[in-house]
Design a protein around this motif. Structure first.
Motif, PDB file in Angstrom:
ATOM      1  N   ILE A 212      53.979  94.511  21.260  1.00  0.00           N
ATOM      2  CA  ILE A 212      52.835  93.659  20.911  1.00  0.00           C
ATOM      3  C   ILE A 212      53.011  92.265  21.512  1.00  0.00           C
ATOM      4  CG2 ILE A 212      51.695  92.491  18.979  1.00  0.00           C
ATOM      5  CD1 ILE A 212      52.316  95.137  17.350  1.00  0.00           C
ATOM      6  N   GLU A 213      54.220  91.718  21.419  1.00  0.00           N
ATOM      7  CA  GLU A 213      54.461  90.398  22.015  1.00  0.00           C
ATOM      8  C   GLU A 213      54.185  90.415  23.513  1.00  0.00           C
ATOM      9  OE1 GLU A 213      58.409  89.144  20.987  1.00  0.00           O
ATOM     10  OE2 GLU A 213      57.679  88.188  19.151  1.00  0.00           O
ATOM     11  N   ALA A 214      54.695  91.447  24.179  1.00  0.00           N
ATOM     12  CA  ALA A 214      54.506  91.531  25.633  1.00  0.00           C
ATOM     13  C   ALA A 214      53.014  91.628  25.958  1.00  0.00           C
ATOM     14  CB  ALA A 214      55.256  92.739  26.189  1.00  0.00           C
TER      15      ALA A 214
ATOM     16  N   ARG B 182      57.569  98.185  18.141  1.00  0.00           N
ATOM     17  CA  ARG B 182      56.190  97.757  17.923  1.00  0.00           C
ATOM     18  C   ARG B 182      56.071  96.248  18.117  1.00  0.00           C
ATOM     19  NH1 ARG B 182      53.312 101.506  14.899  1.00  0.00           N
ATOM     20  NH2 ARG B 182      52.103  99.909  13.858  1.00  0.00           N
ATOM     21  N   HIS B 183      56.977  95.521  17.495  1.00  0.00           N
ATOM     22  CA  HIS B 183      56.964  94.062  17.577  1.00  0.00           C
ATOM     23  C   HIS B 183      57.017  93.588  19.035  1.00  0.00           C
ATOM     24  CE1 HIS B 183      58.041  90.018  15.846  1.00  0.00           C
ATOM     25  NE2 HIS B 183      58.534  89.875  17.072  1.00  0.00           N
ATOM     26  N   ARG B 184      57.939  94.145  19.778  1.00  0.00           N
ATOM     27  CA  ARG B 184      58.172  93.628  21.136  1.00  0.00           C
ATOM     28  C   ARG B 184      57.093  94.067  22.113  1.00  0.00           C
ATOM     29  NH1 ARG B 184      64.824  93.943  20.792  1.00  0.00           N
ATOM     30  NH2 ARG B 184      64.919  92.223  19.259  1.00  0.00           N
TER      31      ARG B 184
ATOM     32  N   SER C 178      66.044  83.394  21.492  1.00  0.00           N
ATOM     33  CA  SER C 178      65.619  83.780  20.141  1.00  0.00           C
ATOM     34  C   SER C 178      64.151  83.404  19.952  1.00  0.00           C
ATOM     35  CB  SER C 178      66.481  83.057  19.109  1.00  0.00           C
ATOM     36  OG  SER C 178      65.879  83.190  17.844  1.00  0.00           O
ATOM     37  N   ASP C 179      63.379  84.318  19.397  1.00  0.00           N
ATOM     38  CA  ASP C 179      61.931  84.118  19.362  1.00  0.00           C
ATOM     39  C   ASP C 179      61.410  83.589  18.035  1.00  0.00           C
ATOM     40  OD1 ASP C 179      62.183  86.261  17.693  1.00  0.00           O
ATOM     41  OD2 ASP C 179      60.705  87.510  18.681  1.00  0.00           O
ATOM     42  N   ALA C 180      62.310  83.305  17.101  1.00  0.00           N
ATOM     43  CA  ALA C 180      61.850  83.084  15.730  1.00  0.00           C
ATOM     44  C   ALA C 180      61.267  81.693  15.471  1.00  0.00           C
ATOM     45  CB  ALA C 180      62.984  83.367  14.753  1.00  0.00           C
TER      46      ALA C 180
ATOM     47  N   VAL D 281      53.418  84.169  20.005  1.00  0.00           N
ATOM     48  CA  VAL D 281      53.294  85.618  19.844  1.00  0.00           C
ATOM     49  C   VAL D 281      54.117  86.183  18.694  1.00  0.00           C
ATOM     50  CG1 VAL D 281      52.636  86.070  22.212  1.00  0.00           C
ATOM     51  CG2 VAL D 281      55.055  86.052  21.607  1.00  0.00           C
ATOM     52  N   HIS D 282      55.203  85.508  18.331  1.00  0.00           N
ATOM     53  CA  HIS D 282      56.085  86.082  17.311  1.00  0.00           C
ATOM     54  C   HIS D 282      55.371  86.222  15.961  1.00  0.00           C
ATOM     55  CE1 HIS D 282      59.782  87.126  15.262  1.00  0.00           C
ATOM     56  NE2 HIS D 282      59.525  86.195  14.362  1.00  0.00           N
ATOM     57  N   ALA D 283      54.714  85.140  15.546  1.00  0.00           N
ATOM     58  CA  ALA D 283      54.034  85.177  14.241  1.00  0.00           C
ATOM     59  C   ALA D 283      52.947  86.254  14.237  1.00  0.00           C
ATOM     60  CB  ALA D 283      53.436  83.813  13.932  1.00  0.00           C
TER      61      ALA D 283
HETATM   62 ZN   LIG Z   1      59.184  88.190  17.905  1.00  0.00          ZN
END
Ligand SMILES: [Zn+2]
Length: 239
Positions: free
Chosen positions: A87-89, A83-85, A167-169, A102-104
């Protein structure tokens, strides 16, 4: 609306499962101390949550030893990661977000978007295999291929590499990497490691740049040999 912290119990469960999975990649079982640090919670509250996850069959927990995901926990973690990835895409490809932002957004939406919405996003995107940071997107069935690429900081001077995953954090670091042009797929020549844990000098897009070690550690790369065409399909040896 008030800011949401760990108020919603199902969000907290999902965050724990993701965190355990993340730490398991380094070493398993995962200590409650490591988990408490990553999630910024007290060890006591982490232990409570782990016991409740164990009761629900999502983790195996041995006091004083650590915790690891059960099969059900692993599947649930992969579902959230998907879901996370996705949504980011979607945010980047369809809504024009920059990759540091996008990460937050995905951290919030991964808990609340409906399955239908996420699957429609995936469909509109053509079911991508990687997210914008180069991380693999698990399939809807929970299948994922994770390759362990070396960090840019580990690559010897003289080598050419292709950035695979970042790393996306950390938004600040992502913004800086974007300034340097260090996106997945970018060719980088490693020129020199400054002595005494100093920065690494690289060439990106014809320009020389200097990268601190901490930054070079979050950039995962694949070594290029001379004849390589840049395809990402032949890194089985690395895993
Ligand atoms: Zn992320």
């Amino acid at each position: 609306m008030a800011t949401r912290q760990s108020g919603d119990p199902s969000h907290a469960v999902e965050d724990y499962l993701k965190a355990i999975r993340h730490l398991q990649r380094e070493s398993s079982p995962v200590s409650t101390t490591a988990l408490a640090q990553l999630l910024d919670r007290s060890p006591a509250s982490v232990t409570n949550m782990i016991k409740s996850l164990a009761e629900r069959g999502l983790v195996d927990y041995e006091p004083y030893h650590g915790v690891r995901l059960s099969e059900a926990g692993e599947l649930e973690a992969l579902r959230i990661i998907r879901r996370h990835r996705v949504i980011e895409a979607y945010l980047i490809e369809k809504l024009g977000y920059s990759w540091d932002r996008v990460h937050a957004e995905a951290e919030r939406l991964e808990h609340s978007a409906s399955d239908e919405l996420v699957e429609r996003m995936a469909e509109v995107l053509g079911h991508p295999e990687l997210d914008p940071h180069g991380s693999p997107i698990p399939t809807a069935k929970g299948e994922v291929t994770e390759l362990r690429h070396p960090a840019l900081s580990e690559v010897s001077a003289g080598a050419s590499v292709i950035v695979q995953e970042v790393s996306d954090a950390d938004e600040g670091r992502l913004r800086y990497l974007a300034e340097l042009g260090l996106y997945p797929g970018t060719l980088v020549e490693v020129m020199e490691h400054e002595p005494f844990e100093g920065p690494i000098r690289v060439r990106v897009g014809g320009r020389e740049r200097s990268l601190g070690r901490g930054l070079a550690e979050i950039v995962r790369v694949e070594l290029q040999d001379e004849a390589n065409d840049g395809g990402a399909s032949d890194d089985a040896a690395n895993n």
